[in-house]
Design a protein around this motif. Structure first.
Motif, mmCIF file in Angstrom:
data_model
loop_
_atom_site.group_PDB
_atom_site.id
_atom_site.type_symbol
_atom_site.label_atom_id
_atom_site.label_comp_id
_atom_site.label_asym_id
_atom_site.label_seq_id
_atom_site.Cartn_x
_atom_site.Cartn_y
_atom_site.Cartn_z
ATOM 1 N N ILE A 286 0.549 -1.028 -0.197
ATOM 2 C CA ILE A 286 0.110 0.142 -0.153
ATOM 3 C C ILE A 286 1.131 1.561 -0.144
ATOM 4 C CG2 ILE A 286 -1.933 1.403 1.455
ATOM 5 C CD1 ILE A 286 -3.027 -1.003 2.483
ATOM 6 N N ARG A 287 1.476 1.558 0.927
ATOM 7 C CA ARG A 287 2.302 2.060 1.024
ATOM 8 C C ARG A 287 3.648 2.786 -0.457
ATOM 9 N NH1 ARG A 287 3.984 0.892 5.888
ATOM 10 N NH2 ARG A 287 5.648 -0.413 5.373
ATOM 11 N N ILE A 288 3.790 1.678 -1.353
ATOM 12 C CA ILE A 288 4.399 1.877 -2.703
ATOM 13 C C ILE A 288 3.614 2.348 -3.595
ATOM 14 C CG2 ILE A 288 5.560 0.724 -4.087
ATOM 15 C CD1 ILE A 288 6.343 -1.335 -2.704
ATOM 16 N N LEU A 289 2.462 1.835 -3.390
ATOM 17 C CA LEU A 289 1.788 1.729 -4.173
ATOM 18 C C LEU A 289 1.010 4.137 -3.564
ATOM 19 C CD1 LEU A 289 -1.294 -0.972 -4.577
ATOM 20 C CD2 LEU A 289 0.002 0.077 -6.246
ATOM 21 N N GLN A 290 0.920 4.079 -3.047
ATOM 22 C CA GLN A 290 0.427 4.811 -2.605
ATOM 23 C C GLN A 290 1.857 6.488 -3.240
ATOM 24 O OE1 GLN A 290 -2.547 6.282 -0.927
ATOM 25 N NE2 GLN A 290 -1.280 8.028 -2.488
ATOM 26 N N SER A 291 2.875 6.491 -3.070
ATOM 27 C CA SER A 291 4.106 6.235 -2.960
ATOM 28 C C SER A 291 3.784 6.627 -4.831
ATOM 29 C CB SER A 291 5.258 6.058 -2.592
ATOM 30 O OG SER A 291 6.278 6.445 -3.776
ATOM 31 N N GLN A 292 3.755 5.336 -5.488
ATOM 32 C CA GLN A 292 3.546 5.744 -7.076
ATOM 33 C C GLN A 292 2.672 6.677 -7.561
ATOM 34 O OE1 GLN A 292 3.658 1.362 -7.906
ATOM 35 N NE2 GLN A 292 5.990 1.996 -8.104
ATOM 36 N N ILE A 293 1.774 6.529 -6.360
ATOM 37 C CA ILE A 293 0.316 7.251 -6.844
ATOM 38 C C ILE A 293 0.576 9.142 -6.969
ATOM 39 C CG2 ILE A 293 -1.784 8.244 -6.629
ATOM 40 C CD1 ILE A 293 -2.309 5.263 -5.862
ATOM 41 N N PRO A 400 -6.989 0.141 -3.659
ATOM 42 C CA PRO A 400 -8.815 -0.412 -3.234
ATOM 43 C C PRO A 400 -8.573 -2.075 -2.467
ATOM 44 C CG PRO A 400 -9.663 0.888 -4.783
ATOM 45 C CD PRO A 400 -8.444 0.432 -5.140
ATOM 46 N N SER A 401 -8.268 -2.486 -3.584
ATOM 47 C CA SER A 401 -8.665 -3.993 -3.011
ATOM 48 C C SER A 401 -7.418 -3.974 -2.537
ATOM 49 C CB SER A 401 -7.912 -4.842 -4.165
ATOM 50 O OG SER A 401 -6.609 -5.131 -4.959
ATOM 51 N N GLN A 402 -6.335 -3.845 -2.200
ATOM 52 C CA GLN A 402 -4.710 -4.006 -1.062
ATOM 53 C C GLN A 402 -5.664 -3.146 0.239
ATOM 54 O OE1 GLN A 402 -1.788 -5.140 -1.288
ATOM 55 N NE2 GLN A 402 -2.729 -6.309 -3.089
ATOM 56 N N VAL A 403 -6.205 -2.277 0.235
ATOM 57 C CA VAL A 403 -6.534 -1.552 1.758
ATOM 58 C C VAL A 403 -7.061 -2.136 2.462
ATOM 59 C CG1 VAL A 403 -7.394 0.379 2.452
ATOM 60 C CG2 VAL A 403 -6.071 0.606 0.843
ATOM 61 N N GLU A 404 -8.049 -2.765 1.664
ATOM 62 C CA GLU A 404 -9.516 -3.766 1.776
ATOM 63 C C GLU A 404 -9.149 -5.471 2.378
ATOM 64 O OE1 GLU A 404 -12.476 -4.615 3.658
ATOM 65 O OE2 GLU A 404 -12.645 -2.983 1.697
ATOM 66 N N LEU A 405 -7.888 -5.661 1.578
ATOM 67 C CA LEU A 405 -7.408 -6.589 2.279
ATOM 68 C C LEU A 405 -6.704 -6.423 3.355
ATOM 69 C CD1 LEU A 405 -6.046 -9.768 2.342
ATOM 70 C CD2 LEU A 405 -4.461 -8.870 0.455
ATOM 71 N N ALA A 406 -5.654 -5.386 3.497
ATOM 72 C CA ALA A 406 -5.259 -5.285 4.872
ATOM 73 C C ALA A 406 -6.290 -4.648 6.113
ATOM 74 C CB ALA A 406 -3.998 -3.265 4.298
ATOM 75 N N ARG A 407 -7.859 -4.198 5.416
ATOM 76 C CA ARG A 407 -8.766 -4.331 6.852
ATOM 77 C C ARG A 407 -8.680 -5.286 7.462
ATOM 78 N NH1 ARG A 407 -12.103 0.181 4.378
ATOM 79 N NH2 ARG A 407 -10.915 2.004 4.048
ATOM 80 N N SER A 408 -8.843 -6.492 6.516
ATOM 81 C CA SER A 408 -9.030 -7.698 7.019
ATOM 82 C C SER A 408 -8.140 -8.447 8.245
ATOM 83 C CB SER A 408 -9.416 -8.732 5.567
ATOM 84 O OG SER A 408 -9.796 -10.878 5.918
ATOM 85 N N GLU A 443 -14.868 -10.151 0.499
ATOM 86 C CA GLU A 443 -13.402 -10.303 -0.618
ATOM 87 C C GLU A 443 -14.043 -10.341 -1.946
ATOM 88 O OE1 GLU A 443 -9.497 -13.125 -2.036
ATOM 89 O OE2 GLU A 443 -10.655 -13.603 0.146
ATOM 90 N N TYR A 444 -15.427 -11.281 -2.080
ATOM 91 C CA TYR A 444 -15.781 -11.890 -3.387
ATOM 92 C C TYR A 444 -16.087 -10.622 -4.225
ATOM 93 C CZ TYR A 444 -19.309 -12.910 -6.771
ATOM 94 O OH TYR A 444 -20.169 -12.949 -8.257
ATOM 95 N N LEU A 445 -17.613 -9.667 -2.809
ATOM 96 C CA LEU A 445 -17.397 -8.591 -3.257
ATOM 97 C C LEU A 445 -17.017 -7.054 -3.434
ATOM 98 C CD1 LEU A 445 -20.796 -9.070 -0.157
ATOM 99 C CD2 LEU A 445 -20.896 -9.231 -2.305
ATOM 100 N N THR A 446 -15.117 -7.555 -2.530
ATOM 101 C CA THR A 446 -14.799 -6.672 -3.164
ATOM 102 C C THR A 446 -14.567 -6.124 -4.430
ATOM 103 O OG1 THR A 446 -13.955 -6.302 -0.736
ATOM 104 C CG2 THR A 446 -12.359 -5.036 -2.617
ATOM 105 N N GLN A 447 -13.933 -8.007 -5.229
ATOM 106 C CA GLN A 447 -13.621 -7.871 -6.231
ATOM 107 C C GLN A 447 -14.829 -7.464 -7.515
ATOM 108 O OE1 GLN A 447 -10.712 -8.721 -7.629
ATOM 109 N NE2 GLN A 447 -10.095 -8.794 -4.825
#
Length: 633
Positions: A286-293, A400-408, A443-447
């Motif tokens: 997530i940190r890498i993605l946010q930095s790249q964004i 978003p999928s990475q953030v949701e996985l982190a929350r889980s 997870e399925y609903l997030t996808q």
């Protein structure tokens, strides 16, 4: 006098031998230029050199020509002085070197010559691209997907001796009809580069619309069969319900565990470590993605600003050239400081105020060079910007999928730390199984959100594509109608001028005197008078020259022509044309040329020059013969 019509004028031609001696050096002027001399004195060689240095593909050199190293031309393109240089080679694909100023300046400035290949490559533009930019020609492709080059354009500007009399275009072994049609549409001003682009864009948009429609229908059909919700709000509501269900299950597990004391096992600690390790990896992603964004967001903003700055500079430079042109036609008559009258008896090309020589042509050439460089920068910058935007979109979609996985994972870790007991009675086991199902559902609903977002995006893109297709089709129809109107005007003017030239021929071909209808077919490379062309060889030569010179003269009258107001003729007395008939044609062309105020240039060779033209300012160089040839080798 300057104007917005494309113009190409030869100012000076230099041919050098292999030891750098000058074999030929003559200056040319506006209007009529005559290269005269006996047969076999080298007139055609000079004509071929002119064709070659302006971008023609030629390698059928005489033995005298092959004793020379290179040919150099100082040309004036749309008011800008440019120097061209090509080595004399037996390869038709010889590159061209270009210097953005006059010939005298180029001799002392070897570092600013730029060399361009005959054909465009992935990394290099061709000399055709450079000359087309200087002429304000569009980059053109024919319907056969072959580039229209400077050589192809010159096939209508150069009347040579080798081409059969029934052909208007200079002869080529492989000569697709659609290529000839494209050349004629460019020169007659019929071709609209935006129309070609719009046709291509329309074709691509229709194809893309069909593909997206199929993708939309397939996704919609899958969701319809599974009974899943196909809108984002509905999916988000299901996710909230599933999260509430998960939270209730976790609370039930905690309550059950608090009711009894259970020893913590090593297995529990290992499970916590595993979850913590997975969570650490996801958080790092997530940190890498946010930095790249963030990084690409800044770079995209910078790139857009850079492209806007370049486009603004291009616009300002174009406006500067127009302003300079307008103001240049309003000379000062009084000093702006003391208001005294300025001396009007000043040599042409000098400033009325400071009396210094003006370098307008050099400045215009420099401005053309700067425009070309900035346009290339804009093209490259836009390509890089598109790549950055694609990566930025990819990163944003993945977050978003990475953030949701982190929350889980965080919830799993919190539960594991707060409740280290591992009692496995039937109720807790059932709850744990239910919890796993709830997590999988989230997870399925997030996808599923991604799929629903894709459906919504496809709907939006389809609507935009349909709107684009409708508007583009209407604009294409409008431009095609304008094309048809301009083509009719152009053909009518060419017919009118051709009949004038035919009727002023000597009394040699009765059909020329009584002819009423001239037809020109560029696609088939044919021309006819009253549906016929069964004339003598000399009359066919006269007729062919009449048509090609009529196209040239029509360009001086019709503003929408792209024909560069230049014609080169090397067949005045070809196919048995008698002396009196040739000289009459020369006098007729001269009288027509002298009537036009519009800048233009005619260059022709002859061994039978009219007495009315010989030893007049029309002539270029000496009257050559076999003892005094054009090439002094």
């Amino acid at each position: 006098m300057t104007n917005d019509k494309p113009t190409l004028f030869l100012k000076r031609l230099i041919v050098r031998t292999h030891n750098n001696a000058i074999a030929y050096d003559q200056e040319f002027h506006n209007g009529l230029n005559i290269i005269r001399g006996k047969n076999s004195s080298g007139k055609s060689t000079i004509a071929n050199f002119i064709f070659y240095i302006l971008g023609g593909a030629y390698n059928n050199w005489t033995s005298e020509a092959l004793r020379c190293k290179d040919v150099i031309a100082e040309v004036k393109i749309n008011g800008a002085l440019i120097t061209l240089k090509r080595n004399i080679s037996e390869s038709i694909l010889e590159p061209m070197s270009i210097y953005w100023n006059n010939y005298e300046e180029s001799k002392n400035d070897s570092s600013n010559w730029q060399t361009y290949p005959y054909k465009q490559t992935t990394n290099l533009i061709s000399y055709t691209n450079v000359l087309f930019n200087a002429l304000n020609f569009p980059e053109v492709k024919s319907d056969t997907d072959s580039n229209i080059t400077m050589h192809q354009i010159l096939r209508m500007l150069y009347i040579d001796q080798d081409t059969p009399t029934q052909s208007l275009f200079r002869f080529e072994r492989f000569d697709p009809p659609l290529t000839r049609e494209a050349i004629s549409e460019i020169l007659l001003g019929i071709y609209d580069d935006t129309l070609y682009t719009q046709r291509l864009s329309l074709k691509q948009a229709v194809k893309e619309s069909e593909e997206k429609k199929r993708e939309f229908d397939n996704l919609n059909r899958v969701f319809g069969q599974t009974g899943n919700v196909t809108n984002i709000a509905g999916v988000q509501k299901e996710i909230e319900n599933a999260k509430k269900e998960l939270s209730d299950i976790e609370n039930s597990i905690i309550n059950l565990r608090n009711q009894q004391t259970v020893k913590t096992t090593k297995k529990t600690e290992l499970n916590s470590e595993k979850v913590q390790s997975e969570l650490s990896i996801v958080k790092n992603n997530i940190r890498i993605l946010q930095s790249q964004i963030n990084q690409f967001d800044i770079e995209i903003a910078d790139s857009r600003q850079f492209v806007e700055t370049l486009e603004k500079r291009i616009s300002e430079l174009n406006n500067s050239l127009i302003t300079r042109q307008i103001l240049g036609e309003l000379p000062l008559t009084h000093c702006p400081q003391c208001l005294s009258a300025l001396d009007s008896n000043l040599a042409e090309g000098h400033c009325f105020l400071c009396k210094q020589p003006l370098a307008e042509e050099a400045e215009r050439a420099n401005a053309k060079r700067l425009l070309q460089e900035m346009e290339l920068q804009v093209k490259e910058s836009k390509s890089l910007l598109e790549e950055k935007e694609r990566k930025f979109t990819s990163f944003v979609g993945e977050l978003p999928s990475q953030v949701e996985l982190a929350r889980s994972l965080q919830k799993q870790l919190d539960t594991s730390i707060e409740n280290p007991q591992t009692t496995r009675d039937e109720r807790i086991d059932n709850l744990l199984i239910t919890k796993g199902g709830a997590e999988k559902k989230i997870e399925y609903l997030t996808q599923q959100i991604k799929a629903v977002e894709l459906i919504e995006l496809l709907k939006k893109e389809l609507a935009e594509l349909n709107r684009f297709v409708t508007i583009t089709r209407l604009e294409i129809e409008q431009k095609e109608e304008l094309q048809k109107r301009n083509y009719q005007i152009a053909i009518q003017k060419i017919r009118e001028l051709t009949l004038y030239i035919l009727k002023n021929d000597l009394d040699r071909q009765e059909e020329f005197r009584s002819g009423k209808k001239v037809e020109v077919d560029f696609l088939r490379d044919t021309y006819s008078l009253d549906d016929g062309n069964n004339f003598s060889a000399s009359s066919k030569t006269y007729f062919k020259n009449a048509v090609l010179f009529s196209i040239f003269f029509a360009s001086l009258e019709l503003n929408f022509f792209r024909y560069p107001r230049f014609i080169l003729c090397d067949n005045m007395e070809d196919k048995g044309m008698e002396k009196e008939r040739t000289q009459n044609f020369q006098d007729l062309i001269t009288s027509m040329s002298d009537k036009y105020d519009q800048e233009h240039q005619i260059i022709f060779t002859t061994s039978m020059i009219s007495e009315n033209l010989n030893n007049k300012p029309y002539c270029v160089g000496e009257e050559y013969d076999r003892n005094n040839k054009t090439l002094q080798i």
